[in-house]
Design a protein around this motif. Structure first.
Motif, PDB file in Angstrom:
ATOM      1  N   ARG A 159      36.624  55.297  36.602  1.00 43.32           N
ATOM      2  CA  ARG A 159      36.244  56.675  36.270  1.00 43.32           C
ATOM      3  C   ARG A 159      34.999  56.681  35.389  1.00 43.32           C
ATOM      4  N   TRP A 160      34.893  55.680  34.497  1.00 47.64           N
ATOM      5  CA  TRP A 160      33.683  55.589  33.665  1.00 47.64           C
ATOM      6  C   TRP A 160      32.467  55.264  34.524  1.00 47.64           C
ATOM      7  N   LEU A 161      32.607  54.315  35.452  1.00 50.01           N
ATOM      8  CA  LEU A 161      31.494  53.972  36.342  1.00 50.01           C
ATOM      9  C   LEU A 161      31.029  55.196  37.120  1.00 50.01           C
ATOM     10  N   ALA A 162      31.984  55.982  37.605  1.00 56.29           N
ATOM     11  CA  ALA A 162      31.626  57.182  38.363  1.00 56.29           C
ATOM     12  C   ALA A 162      30.888  58.194  37.496  1.00 56.29           C
ATOM     13  N   SER A 163      31.254  58.247  36.210  1.00 52.11           N
ATOM     14  CA  SER A 163      30.604  59.204  35.309  1.00 52.11           C
ATOM     15  C   SER A 163      29.204  58.771  34.908  1.00 52.11           C
ATOM     16  N   ARG A 164      28.937  57.471  34.952  1.00 46.79           N
ATOM     17  CA  ARG A 164      27.631  56.956  34.533  1.00 46.79           C
ATOM     18  C   ARG A 164      26.613  56.955  35.660  1.00 46.79           C
ATOM     19  N   GLY A 165      27.045  56.775  36.908  1.00 44.25           N
ATOM     20  CA  GLY A 165      26.095  56.648  38.006  1.00 44.25           C
ATOM     21  C   GLY A 165      25.353  55.322  37.912  1.00 44.25           C
ATOM     22  N   GLY A 166      24.549  55.039  38.900  1.00 44.83           N
ATOM     23  CA  GLY A 166      23.754  53.826  38.864  1.00 44.83           C
ATOM     24  C   GLY A 166      24.591  52.564  38.854  1.00 44.83           C
ATOM     25  N   ARG A 167      25.526  52.434  39.813  1.00 48.33           N
ATOM     26  CA  ARG A 167      26.441  51.297  39.865  1.00 48.33           C
ATOM     27  C   ARG A 167      25.715  49.950  39.827  1.00 48.33           C
ATOM     28  N   SER A 168      24.510  49.871  40.406  1.00 43.31           N
ATOM     29  CA  SER A 168      23.802  48.596  40.499  1.00 43.31           C
ATOM     30  C   SER A 168      23.383  48.048  39.136  1.00 43.31           C
ATOM     31  N   ARG A 169      23.403  48.889  38.099  1.00 46.99           N
ATOM     32  CA  ARG A 169      23.035  48.432  36.749  1.00 46.99           C
ATOM     33  C   ARG A 169      24.084  47.527  36.144  1.00 46.99           C
ATOM     34  N   PHE A 170      25.314  47.579  36.666  1.00 50.15           N
ATOM     35  CA  PHE A 170      26.436  46.908  36.038  1.00 50.15           C
ATOM     36  C   PHE A 170      26.983  45.769  36.898  1.00 50.15           C
ATOM     37  N   VAL A 171      27.531  44.768  36.232  1.00 48.34           N
ATOM     38  CA  VAL A 171      28.182  43.646  36.898  1.00 48.34           C
ATOM     39  C   VAL A 171      29.673  43.754  36.601  1.00 48.34           C
ATOM     40  N   VAL A 172      30.449  44.000  37.638  1.00 45.31           N
ATOM     41  CA  VAL A 172      31.889  44.227  37.487  1.00 45.31           C
ATOM     42  C   VAL A 172      32.646  43.046  38.083  1.00 45.31           C
ATOM     43  N   ALA A 173      33.485  42.439  37.256  1.00 46.96           N
ATOM     44  CA  ALA A 173      34.327  41.318  37.685  1.00 46.96           C
ATOM     45  C   ALA A 173      35.788  41.739  37.606  1.00 46.96           C
ATOM     46  N   THR A 174      36.544  41.451  38.648  1.00 49.09           N
ATOM     47  CA  THR A 174      37.983  41.681  38.601  1.00 49.09           C
ATOM     48  C   THR A 174      38.692  40.469  39.197  1.00 49.09           C
ATOM     49  N   LYS A 175      40.013  40.488  39.174  1.00 52.43           N
ATOM     50  CA  LYS A 175      40.782  39.303  39.527  1.00 52.43           C
ATOM     51  C   LYS A 175      41.999  39.663  40.364  1.00 52.43           C
ATOM     52  N   VAL A 176      42.499  38.661  41.087  1.00 46.03           N
ATOM     53  CA  VAL A 176      43.684  38.815  41.930  1.00 46.03           C
ATOM     54  C   VAL A 176      44.596  37.618  41.742  1.00 46.03           C
ATOM     55  N   TYR A 177      45.884  37.840  41.705  1.00 50.27           N
ATOM     56  CA  TYR A 177      46.941  36.827  41.760  1.00 50.27           C
ATOM     57  C   TYR A 177      48.258  37.399  41.257  1.00 50.27           C
ATOM     58  N   PHE A 178      48.270  37.957  40.040  1.00 53.60           N
ATOM     59  CA  PHE A 178      49.522  38.341  39.409  1.00 53.60           C
ATOM     60  C   PHE A 178      50.147  39.565  40.088  1.00 53.60           C
ATOM     61  N   PRO A 179      51.448  39.784  39.886  1.00 47.95           N
ATOM     62  CA  PRO A 179      52.147  40.830  40.633  1.00 47.95           C
ATOM     63  C   PRO A 179      51.536  42.213  40.468  1.00 47.95           C
ATOM     64  N   THR A 180      51.434  42.911  41.595  1.00 45.99           N
ATOM     65  CA  THR A 180      50.998  44.305  41.604  1.00 45.99           C
ATOM     66  C   THR A 180      52.091  45.209  42.166  1.00 45.99           C
ATOM     67  N   GLY A 181      53.242  44.643  42.394  1.00 45.68           N
ATOM     68  CA  GLY A 181      54.376  45.385  42.922  1.00 45.68           C
ATOM     69  C   GLY A 181      55.619  44.522  42.811  1.00 45.68           C
ATOM     70  N   THR A 182      56.695  44.967  43.430  1.00 48.15           N
ATOM     71  CA  THR A 182      57.974  44.262  43.320  1.00 48.15           C
ATOM     72  C   THR A 182      58.324  43.467  44.570  1.00 48.15           C
ATOM     73  N   GLY A 183      57.526  43.579  45.624  1.00 46.34           N
ATOM     74  CA  GLY A 183      57.823  42.882  46.869  1.00 46.34           C
ATOM     75  C   GLY A 183      57.463  41.410  46.820  1.00 46.34           C
ATOM     76  N   PRO A 184      57.995  40.616  47.739  1.00 42.80           N
ATOM     77  CA  PRO A 184      57.724  39.175  47.734  1.00 42.80           C
ATOM     78  C   PRO A 184      56.269  38.827  48.032  1.00 42.80           C
ATOM     79  N   ASN A 185      55.537  39.738  48.668  1.00 41.05           N
ATOM     80  CA  ASN A 185      54.132  39.485  48.986  1.00 41.05           C
ATOM     81  C   ASN A 185      53.170  40.224  48.053  1.00 41.05           C
TER      82      ASN A 185
END
Length: 334
Positions: free
Chosen positions: A64-90
């Motif tokens: 929401r902050w990125l959307a409010s600032r505009g100019g996405r290319s100015r920023f370097v955004v890093a995120t990650k994947v692995y830990f649970p995001t739900g209760t299912g086995p996958n």
């Protein structure tokens, strides 16, 4: 703030990376926006988050902050994947199914059509590495991800990922994110040498050791009730895990140098990290705007070589075999 290349890529990131794990937890959205605005005003362009932080709310607030600032290319955004995001086995791990579902969820929450740095949050002994790496290669080729990295891997696991990617012609990892601070220095034995040898960027998480290097904890005193240790937020930061004679020795030297330089212990601890060979950026979090301001004071100046050495000696960990044997008898290129 200065900028550094992320490993051997052409991507430039600020020398401090703002971690956003507190957003949606102990930091509400209004305060998070103030923190983000101030970080950018100080020259920061690099943000780290994960899909699992606060059930996705950290990503959503950053989005929401990125959307409010505009100019996405100015920023370097890093995120990650692995830990649970739900209760299912996958709903956890590094399978193709979980990665593809997770990346689309991250893109939606971040309100962007690409992620600059997509990181594997932890080694997964269950998912075949070939399945994981080929999926990441697909994400880069389709434009959803610009660069890929790993976090919480051993040196041998990093090297295996690098050479599997070379063997198959897949996109290679460009960075690793590991815990590193004056209290936790074991990455110096193998992880950092691999990064320097292979040209990987190195991002240091928990550079203040969960608050232990800020000066707030005192010998023979209970932790402040509003601190991480006082709230017992994370097992690794509790006194029974952190407190030792070595810890108090480090804090004593840190506090002494901070007083002599007119800085805070946190600023000195972060500056020490910035002086370490191979480190691209520490990732620090901020619960409040005041904490952010203090951490921003870690740049724009340099510890003297003798001060770096004093801190290094106070925090040294005896090197075990075979590292001590190799260091004693090997020849180093000068």
């Amino acid at each position: 703030m200065e900028y550094r290349y992320l490993g051997k890529t052409g991507l430039m990131v600020s020398e401090l990376c703002l971690g956003t794990q507190t957003f949606g937890w102990v930091t509400n959205e209004a305060e998070a926006f103030r923190i983000l605005d101030r970080f950018v005003d100080a020259g920061g362009n690099f943000f780290d988050v994960a899909d699992s932080y606060n059930k996705g709310e950290s990503e959503a607030i950053l989005g929401r902050w990125l959307a409010s600032r505009g100019g996405r290319s100015r920023f370097v955004v890093a995120t990650k994947v692995y830990f649970p995001t739900g209760t299912g086995p996958n709903d956890t791990g590094l399978s193709r199914k979980h990665i593809l579902e997770s990346v689309h969820g991250s893109l939606r929450r971040l309100q962007t059509d690409y992620i600059d740095l997509y990181q594997l949050h932890c080694w997964d002994a269950a998912a075949p590495l070939e399945e994981t790496l080929s999926t990441l290669d697909h994400l880069v080729r389709t434009g959803k991800v610009r660069y890929i990295g790993v976090s919480n891997f051993t040196a041998s696991q990093m090297v295996k990922a690098i050479f599997l990617s070379r063997l198959h012609g897949w996109e290679e990892i460009v960075s690793t994110q590991m815990e590193y601070s004056l209290l936790v220095r074991t990455v110096e034995w193998e992880i950092l040498p691999v990064c320097r040898e292979e040209g990987l960027g190195f991002l240091a998480w928990s550079p203040l050791a969960g608050g232990w290097l800020t000066g707030k904890y005192k010998r023979d005193q209970a932790p402040p009730p509003d601190s991480r240790a006082g709230r017992r937020d994370r097992w690794e930061d509790l006194p029974e895990q952190r407190a030792s004679e070595r810890t108090w020795r480090i804090i004593d030297v840190l506090s002494e140098i901070a007083a002599q330089r007119g800085k805070t212990p946190a600023q000195v601890a972060l500056n020490w990290l910035l002086r370490q060979p191979g480190v691209t950026a520490p990732i620090f979090g901020a619960r409040t705007l005041a904490q952010l301001e203090e951490n921003l004071g870690s740049v724009g100046w340099k510890l003297e070589p003798d001060e770096v050495e004093r801190l290094s000696q106070a925090s040294v960990i005896p090197i075990p075999y075979p590292y001590n044997f190799i260091n004693r008898y090997t020849r180093f290129r000068r």
